[in-house]
Write an enzyme that holds these catalytic residues in place. Structure first.
Site, PDB file in Angstrom:
ATOM      1  N   GLU A  42      11.443   9.323   7.587  1.00  0.00           N
ATOM      2  CA  GLU A  42       9.999  10.225   7.918  1.00  0.00           C
ATOM      3  C   GLU A  42      10.170  10.811   9.282  1.00  0.00           C
ATOM      4  O   GLU A  42       9.945  11.790   9.619  1.00  0.00           O
ATOM      5  CB  GLU A  42       9.001   9.069   7.962  1.00  0.00           C
ATOM      6  CG  GLU A  42       7.471   9.742   7.985  1.00  0.00           C
ATOM      7  CD  GLU A  42       7.173   9.788   9.413  1.00  0.00           C
ATOM      8  OE1 GLU A  42       6.084  10.231   9.659  1.00  0.00           O
ATOM      9  OE2 GLU A  42       7.766   9.372  10.451  1.00  0.00           O
ATOM     10  N   GLU A  43      10.838   9.957  10.205  1.00  0.00           N
ATOM     11  CA  GLU A  43      10.858  10.644  11.558  1.00  0.00           C
ATOM     12  C   GLU A  43      11.719  11.870  11.706  1.00  0.00           C
ATOM     13  O   GLU A  43      11.565  12.333  12.911  1.00  0.00           O
ATOM     14  CB  GLU A  43      11.183   9.467  12.449  1.00  0.00           C
ATOM     15  CG  GLU A  43      10.445   8.100  12.495  1.00  0.00           C
ATOM     16  CD  GLU A  43       9.232   8.377  13.201  1.00  0.00           C
ATOM     17  OE1 GLU A  43       8.772   9.231  13.903  1.00  0.00           O
ATOM     18  OE2 GLU A  43       8.359   7.319  13.472  1.00  0.00           O
ATOM     19  N   HIS A  51       5.322   5.516  19.823  1.00  0.00           N
ATOM     20  CA  HIS A  51       6.828   6.104  20.198  1.00  0.00           C
ATOM     21  C   HIS A  51       6.895   5.401  21.823  1.00  0.00           C
ATOM     22  O   HIS A  51       7.618   6.305  22.407  1.00  0.00           O
ATOM     23  CB  HIS A  51       6.730   7.702  20.174  1.00  0.00           C
ATOM     24  CG  HIS A  51       7.073   8.003  18.914  1.00  0.00           C
ATOM     25  ND1 HIS A  51       7.553   9.369  18.447  1.00  0.00           N
ATOM     26  CD2 HIS A  51       6.675   7.333  17.485  1.00  0.00           C
ATOM     27  CE1 HIS A  51       7.565   9.434  16.983  1.00  0.00           C
ATOM     28  NE2 HIS A  51       7.053   8.188  16.645  1.00  0.00           N
ATOM     29  N   ASP A  89       5.467   1.644  14.242  1.00  0.00           N
ATOM     30  CA  ASP A  89       5.506   2.923  13.695  1.00  0.00           C
ATOM     31  C   ASP A  89       6.950   2.934  12.884  1.00  0.00           C
ATOM     32  O   ASP A  89       7.788   3.348  13.526  1.00  0.00           O
ATOM     33  CB  ASP A  89       5.468   4.156  14.741  1.00  0.00           C
ATOM     34  CG  ASP A  89       5.643   5.586  13.987  1.00  0.00           C
ATOM     35  OD1 ASP A  89       5.375   5.578  12.845  1.00  0.00           O
ATOM     36  OD2 ASP A  89       5.618   6.459  14.834  1.00  0.00           O
ATOM     37  N   ASP A 138       0.138   4.880   7.412  1.00  0.00           N
ATOM     38  CA  ASP A 138       1.037   5.067   8.772  1.00  0.00           C
ATOM     39  C   ASP A 138       0.290   4.578   9.645  1.00  0.00           C
ATOM     40  O   ASP A 138      -0.949   4.070   9.867  1.00  0.00           O
ATOM     41  CB  ASP A 138       1.447   6.632   8.843  1.00  0.00           C
ATOM     42  CG  ASP A 138       2.642   6.866   9.440  1.00  0.00           C
ATOM     43  OD1 ASP A 138       3.047   6.059  10.640  1.00  0.00           O
ATOM     44  OD2 ASP A 138       3.429   7.820   8.994  1.00  0.00           O
ATOM     45  N   HIS A 165       6.779   4.754   5.485  1.00  0.00           N
ATOM     46  CA  HIS A 165       8.289   4.723   5.913  1.00  0.00           C
ATOM     47  C   HIS A 165       8.697   3.446   6.630  1.00  0.00           C
ATOM     48  O   HIS A 165       7.903   3.020   7.680  1.00  0.00           O
ATOM     49  CB  HIS A 165       8.250   6.181   6.788  1.00  0.00           C
ATOM     50  CG  HIS A 165       7.585   6.302   7.904  1.00  0.00           C
ATOM     51  ND1 HIS A 165       8.661   5.772   9.053  1.00  0.00           N
ATOM     52  CD2 HIS A 165       6.688   6.420   8.552  1.00  0.00           C
ATOM     53  CE1 HIS A 165       7.757   6.038  10.215  1.00  0.00           C
ATOM     54  NE2 HIS A 165       6.601   6.469   9.803  1.00  0.00           N
TER      55      HIS A 165
END
Length: 356
Positions: free
Chosen positions: A211-212, A321, A177, A234, A65
């Site tokens: 995706e998130e 994150h 990410d 990922d 993603h």
């Protein structure tokens, strides 16, 4: 890592791709991968595909993603301060006192997330962790009217943190990410296009969106592509730093190689093939277990249509994150090598089925 690949990774990571607004990053990805693919295209919502050996069988999808967690302009008060809404898993506590970029239709507007000085809060007792609705952004405007000339409700916001080398092969950035995943897919396409090994399979490299906020782009593209088998890339949580419980979250180390996940959406025969490729190429793998879900696009790809045999390959990532995500380039380089080896191992018309 080859210089051209490193420059691509740096450019990809530094290009803002807030979830639901991935177009700029997708353009960077397509420009790079189009040099190696037979054909490239994007769909209605911006999922991007690069194809090698079109018409081959089986059809292998390599997917990751493109989107990063972000915020959006939610409210502008009378003094011109901006309040925000989450787009994905933003941590409000570490977002305070950060520099941000607001991505408007007219260009980027710089701002800072306000933070009350400790001198002004000493009489208030213990400070509580902020909620997302407590955060406000200062762009230097003097009124709501001034702010509204520059931004509008719904404009996406990303942190102003970029790619940097920490030490040796360790690098830091916001939003590894999962730009590292789309990087790995593009590099696998490059390796396959440059290899002299004849392919039987059709390879579809995918950089998918949103995706998130619910694994949404993967649902779209897996349904339309109809792959026979899928490898998903990922990041995963590295657990080799203080305060993280290995008994709860497993033992995953930076520099220990890519991680593969066992159980659930991960097809045992596809996982076994990855292990065979890793052994043949002397790539060290780490291993993770899952319960109900993997928390990645694999969760939705594997049940699309009648079920797509799928497996997850993950890059260990410290401080996920956050503005200081940390990964190893040596770990990352092994992932496209694994995927390219998997693609080259496929025989014409091959199927993956659970042995019963």
């Amino acid at each position: 890592m080859r210089e051209e690949s490193l420059n691509f990774l740096r450019n990809l990571v530094n290009t803002p791709s807030p979830t639901g607004h991935e177009a700029r990053g997708q353009r960077v990805w397509l420009d790079y991968v189009s040099k190696f693919a037979e054909t490239t295209y994007s769909d209605a919502y911006g999922n991007c595909v690069a194809v090698v050996n079109k018409g081959g069988s089986p059809r292998l999808m390599l997917a990751a993603h493109a989107d990063e967690i972000a915020m959006a302009v939610n409210y502008i008060d009378a003094d011109g301060f901006i309040y925000v809404r989450k787009m994905g898993g933003i941590d409000a506590a570490i977002t305070k006192a950060q520099r941000v970029n607001i991505h408007t239709r007219k260009g980027t507007v710089k701002g800072v997330v306000g933070n009350v000085a400790p001198h002004l809060t000493r009489t208030e007792g213990e400070r509580k962790a902020p909620q997302i609705h407590d955060l406000f952004i200062d762009i230097g405007a003097r009124s709501a009217k001034d702010t509204q000339k520059l931004v509008q409700i719904g404009d996406p916001i990303t942190l102003n943190d970029e790619f940097d080398l920490l030490r040796d092969d360790l690098v830091i950035a916001r939003a590894f990410d999962n730009r590292v995943g789309t990087f790995a897919v593009a590099e696998a396409i490059r390796m396959l296009s440059e290899s002299k090994t004849k392919l039987e399979a059709e390879i579809c490299g995918v950089s998918n969106i949103q995706e998130e906020v619910g694994l949404l782009g993967a649902r779209q593209i897996a349904y339309s592509l109809k792959p026979d088998v899928a490898l998903v890339v990922d990041v995963t949580h590295a657990t080799d730093y203080p305060t993280v419980s290995k008994t709860q979250h497993g033992d995953v180390k930076i520099g220990g190689g890519p991680a593969i996940t066992h159980g659930g959406c991960n097809h045992p025969e596809v996982v076994a093939r990855i292990e065979q490729i890793a052994k043949a190429r002397k790539i060290t793998l780490q291993h993770e277990a899952m319960s109900a879900s993997s928390g990645t696009d694999t969760d939705v790809i594997f049940w699309t249509r009648g079920g797509i045999p799928s497996a997850l390959i993950s890059l260990p990532n410290r401080y996920m994150h956050s503005p200081v995500e940390l990964v190893s380039l040596k770990d990352l380089e092994k992932i496209p090598e694994l995927m390219a080896g998997f693609a080259q191992s496929l025989k014409k018309g091959q199927e993956f089925k659970v042995k019963i």
